[in-house]
Design an enzyme around this catalytic site. Structure first.
Site, PDB file in Angstrom:
ATOM      1  N   HIS A 130       0.811  -1.220   0.000  1.00  9.49           N
ATOM      2  CA  HIS A 130       0.000   0.000   0.000  1.00  9.49           C
ATOM      3  C   HIS A 130       0.840   1.263   0.000  1.00  9.49           C
ATOM      4  O   HIS A 130       0.335   2.368  -0.190  1.00  9.49           O
ATOM      5  CB  HIS A 130      -0.944  -0.007   1.219  1.00  9.49           C
ATOM      6  CG  HIS A 130      -2.299   0.552   0.935  1.00  9.49           C
ATOM      7  ND1 HIS A 130      -2.511   1.632   0.103  1.00  9.49           N
ATOM      8  CD2 HIS A 130      -3.538   0.167   1.343  1.00  9.49           C
ATOM      9  CE1 HIS A 130      -3.802   1.912   0.043  1.00  9.49           C
ATOM     10  NE2 HIS A 130      -4.448   1.019   0.771  1.00  9.49           N
ATOM     11  N   ASP A 132      -2.433   2.438  -4.318  1.00 11.04           N
ATOM     12  CA  ASP A 132      -3.656   2.455  -3.532  1.00 11.04           C
ATOM     13  C   ASP A 132      -4.672   1.529  -4.190  1.00 11.04           C
ATOM     14  O   ASP A 132      -4.437   0.963  -5.255  1.00 11.04           O
ATOM     15  CB  ASP A 132      -4.201   3.881  -3.449  1.00 11.04           C
ATOM     16  CG  ASP A 132      -3.170   4.838  -2.881  1.00 11.04           C
ATOM     17  OD1 ASP A 132      -2.427   4.419  -1.959  1.00 11.04           O
ATOM     18  OD2 ASP A 132      -3.076   5.975  -3.372  1.00 11.04           O
TER      19      ASP A 132
END
Lengths: 444, 327
Positions: free
Chosen positions: A416, A420
């Site tokens: 992450h 995203d």
């Protein structure tokens, strides 16, 4: 003249190597280019040739010991040159003696930790660890961060390491301080405060991964240790997020079924869904280059090459060989490349180059019926995607008809820090679309 | 076995050499009629004559130069430089000639020459009677350098130096001359050049020294022993060749190394020992190597505070040892 042999860098990203086995003893002669030590990195073994002809004077690293690339591992007296100092001080390898067993997984022992230090202190302890302490800690498989230092300003001394080691696993846990983070691979995880809970009996023996015996310890071999470290590191540093799509692979299934006998006849390799899947992944990576990237402290590095790692489970360990420049290969080319790597993996013949350089990983996880999984990202990559089991399911199609289709879940773990959900879900949707668009009667 | 101080040990050894080997002779300033400024060769000239105990002019280049010629032609000259501070004019004869004779002649000639000289401070000797010169010659292959601390070592090492077929610089710490006494075995014996001596065994720290400071380091280590801190003390005895094996064995045991010497720190003997240990035993070290040496000032001053500032002391050494043991 004495020549110092250093730990070679076996692969561009390799920073350390383990002396798996000395093939010579102190005092043995060795020819130039003759293999004299077996070094293991990244779960493979490589024999290292001697750069000179001479006599082995000293072995500076014990079997099972890991040192950084470039660190001296042996001294060879070249032929015709007198030995400068005394011969090795008893460090001749004892081939039959495995490395000392690792510290036992600590169990809650009813003792409150003597005190708790914070992560900053732990890192300080590591930074201030002298070469001797680091070496001893490696030899005794002790995490320096778990030892209370008796030196100036709490520094962990060589004696502290030896004391912790001599106290044995159970005692060492009592000695160990609780650490804020969980270094499950080698160290002591945070211990609960006194609970009065049952003590785990001390281990009474060892067994092997192949034949595990309850109540015993399986000593960590090199591969297991590296897997543990990599997994912990990846899980610690890369915040994992997860997503899944369901893919209709009916066409791919038909295509593969039609080609597989001929392919196997021509190449000797089995044709699975893997190369079809890889091809789709490669094209999706091209459409979403951020998924073919890695997080660095300087920024997100977007890889130029597309090198696809294939996770292969073996009975005792996991290897991830890499198909290099996979974007330049057809489905047939991918099938052959993957077939070669899988073959090598099963024969334990993978070389360092086979394992280095991966930029993204696929995991054919469905072979044993797994329906969904949450894989751990291979460190230094942005993601890993799985192929789960293919099952026939009734599916409602666009025209509201119900059809029986071959369905497969694809699960993605992503770093992450790099991407995203927006990019990741786009990538998964793209992958699904490409797989579903594949023709049932295509050519390899 | 007789108890001697270092002056008596040098004197007795030189006397035996002159007595037992006709090839030996002594040359230097005031070695004859005056019997050497420390009376080491007192009355030698009467017994052995002015041809074997030669008073020279104040010309150090000549003393060593002549001795080199004698040595190359089969004699066993023992040249004396009255104070090490005066050795510089002979630098070329020592470094450029004596040390290179064997190499230059492809082994046809050797230079079995001993150059004795008193060195070191702590005796209010001021700028020109206090220097330590070892580092200046340490760099030179072909030259051996010996710096004994005890009378028994003086005799054994001086005998070995006289016997040695190549040039040896034999350094006698002048403060130890009459300060240090000890038993000296009778008869002729030698102690091999290049062999250090572990004076005191210990487990928590290795201290390496030579000369006067060996005595002070030993005193400090014994004080620490009373405090329960175990320090190993090594007397190098020979500065070059360096006894790497003994140093390394000790450091691998104690994992810590302190080097103390009277000479200044920069580029000194301690620098070489430190580098050697870092190269060969880095992964046995549990503390940074430390050197306790003189400051980088041009000379030891005459004023007592300046001399004391330049010199270390057993108390300072003990402090350094404590810090290192507890590191």
């Amino acid at each position: 003249m004495a020549t110092t042999i250093t730990m070679p860098q076996l692969g561009e990203t390799v920073t350390e190597g383990t002396v798996a086995q000395w093939l010579k003893k102190v005092g043995d002669t060795v020819e130039k280019y003759e293999a004299f030590v077996e070094v293991s990195t990244d779960k493979v073994n490589a024999e290292v040739p001697s750069p000179v002809t001479g006599t082995i004077r000293e072995m500076l690293v014990k079997e099972g010991e890991t040192v950084p690339t470039g660190a001296p591992i042996a001294i060879i007296d070249e032929v015709g040159a007198p030995s400068g100092t005394k011969a090795g001080d008893g460090q001749a390898p004892a081939a039959a003696t495995p490395p000392a067993p690792v510290t036992a997984p600590p169990a809650p022992n009813g003792h409150a930790p003597s005190f708790v230090v914070h992560d900053g202190d732990l890192e300080m302890a590591l930074r201030k660890a002298s070469p001797a302490v680091r070496k001893l800690a490696r030899e005794h498989h002790i995490d320096i961060r778990t030892i209370r230092g008796s030196g100036a300003n709490g520094r962990v001394t060589a004696s502290d390491v030896l004391t912790a080691s001599s106290m044995g696993p159970a005692a060492a846990v009592g000695q160990a301080i609780s650490v804020g983070t969980n270094f499950a691979a080698t160290g002591a995880p945070a211990m609960p405060a006194a609970t009065g809970g049952a003590k785990t009996p001390p281990p009474s023996g060892t067994s092997t991964y192949g034949e595990p015996i309850p109540g015993t310890i399986i000593p960590l071999n090199q591969a297991r240790r590296i897997i543990a470290e990599r997994m912990v590191e990846s899980k610690h540093t890369a915040p994992h997020a997860w997503s899944m799509v369901e893919v209709d692979v009916t066409n791919v299934w038909k295509w593969r079924s039609r080609e597989k006998d001929r392919f196997e006849r021509e190449t000797g390799y089995k044709l699975t869904l893997l190369p079809f899947f890889m091809r789709a992944v490669i094209e999706s990576l091209a459409a979403f280059p951020l998924m073919n990237a890695k997080f660095t402290t300087d920024g997100i590095y977007v890889n130029k090459d597309v090198n696809i790692g294939i996770a292969i489970g073996l009975p005792t360990n996991l290897v991830v060989p890499v198909v290099k420049n996979a974007d330049q290969k057809s489905i047939k080319g991918l099938a052959i490349a993957a077939g070669e790597l899988i073959d090598k993996a099963r024969k334990n013949k993978l070389g360092v180059d086979d394992l280095a350089g991966g930029t993204f990983t696929v995991n054919n996880n469905g072979a044993n019926g797994s329906y969904a999984s949450a894989p751990i990202i291979n460190g230094g990559q942005a993601g890993i995607v799985t192929m789960e089991t293919v099952v026939k399911k009734p599916v409602v199609r666009d025209d509201d008809s119900i059809a029986i289709r071959q369905m497969m879940n694809c699960c993605l773990s992503l770093d992450h820090r790099v991407v995203d959900g927006y990019v990741a879900s786009g990538f998964l949707a793209d992958l699904k679309r490409r797989l579903e668009k594949m023709p049932a009667d295509g050519s390899l | 076995m007789a108890v001697m101080n270092n002056v008596e040990a040098v004197r007795a050894t030189l006397y035996d050499a002159l007595k037992n080997d006709d090839r030996t002779l002594i040359l230097g300033e005031d070695v004859g009629a005056r019997g050497n400024v420390f009376l080491i060769t007192k009355d030698f000239v009467n017994e052995f004559g002015p041809e074997r105990v030669i008073d020279t002019p104040i010309a150090e280049a000549s003393i060593v130069g002549i001795a080199v010629g004698m040595a190359m032609e089969g004699l066993r000259p023992i040249a004396e430089i009255q104070f090490a501070d005066f050795i510089y004019p002979a630098f070329n004869q020592i470094v450029g000639e004596a040390a290179k004779t064997r190499y230059r002649s492809n082994g046809e000639y050797t230079c079995p020459l001993v150059i004795r000289t008193p060195y070191g401070g702590g005796v209010r000797g001021a700028l020109s009677h206090s220097v330590s010169i070892e580092a200046l010659f340490y760099h030179v292959p072909g030259l051996k350098i010996v710096a004994p601390a005890f009378p028994a070592d003086v005799k054994g090492l001086l005998n070995a130096s006289i016997d040695d077929p190549d040039p040896v610089l034999f350094l006698e710490h002048k403060k130890t001359y009459r300060l240090i006494k000890g038993e000296v075995p009778d008869g002729h014996y030698t102690i091999p050049l290049g062999k250090a001596n572990v004076l005191k065994e210990g487990s928590a720290l290795t201290v390496v020294s030579y000369g006067l400071y060996v005595h002070w380091a030993l005193e400090a280590a014994q004080k620490l022993q009373e405090e329960g801190l175990s320090v190993e003390v090594i007397d190098l005895r020979s500065i070059r060749p360096m006894d790497k094996a003994t140093i390394l064995e000790s450091v691998r045991k104690t994992r810590k190394l302190l080097i103390v010497h009277e000479d200044n720190k920069f580029g000194g003997i301690g620098a070489e020992i430190s580098a050697m240990v870092a190269e060969e035993a880095l992964f046995d070290l549990d503390a940074p190597i430390r050197r306790l040496c003189a400051p980088d000032v041009p000379a030891m001053g005459y004023a007592l505070p300046l001399e004391e500032e330049y010199m270390s002391s057993p108390a300072e050494m003990a402090d350094a040892m404590r810090e290192m043991v507890r590191f």
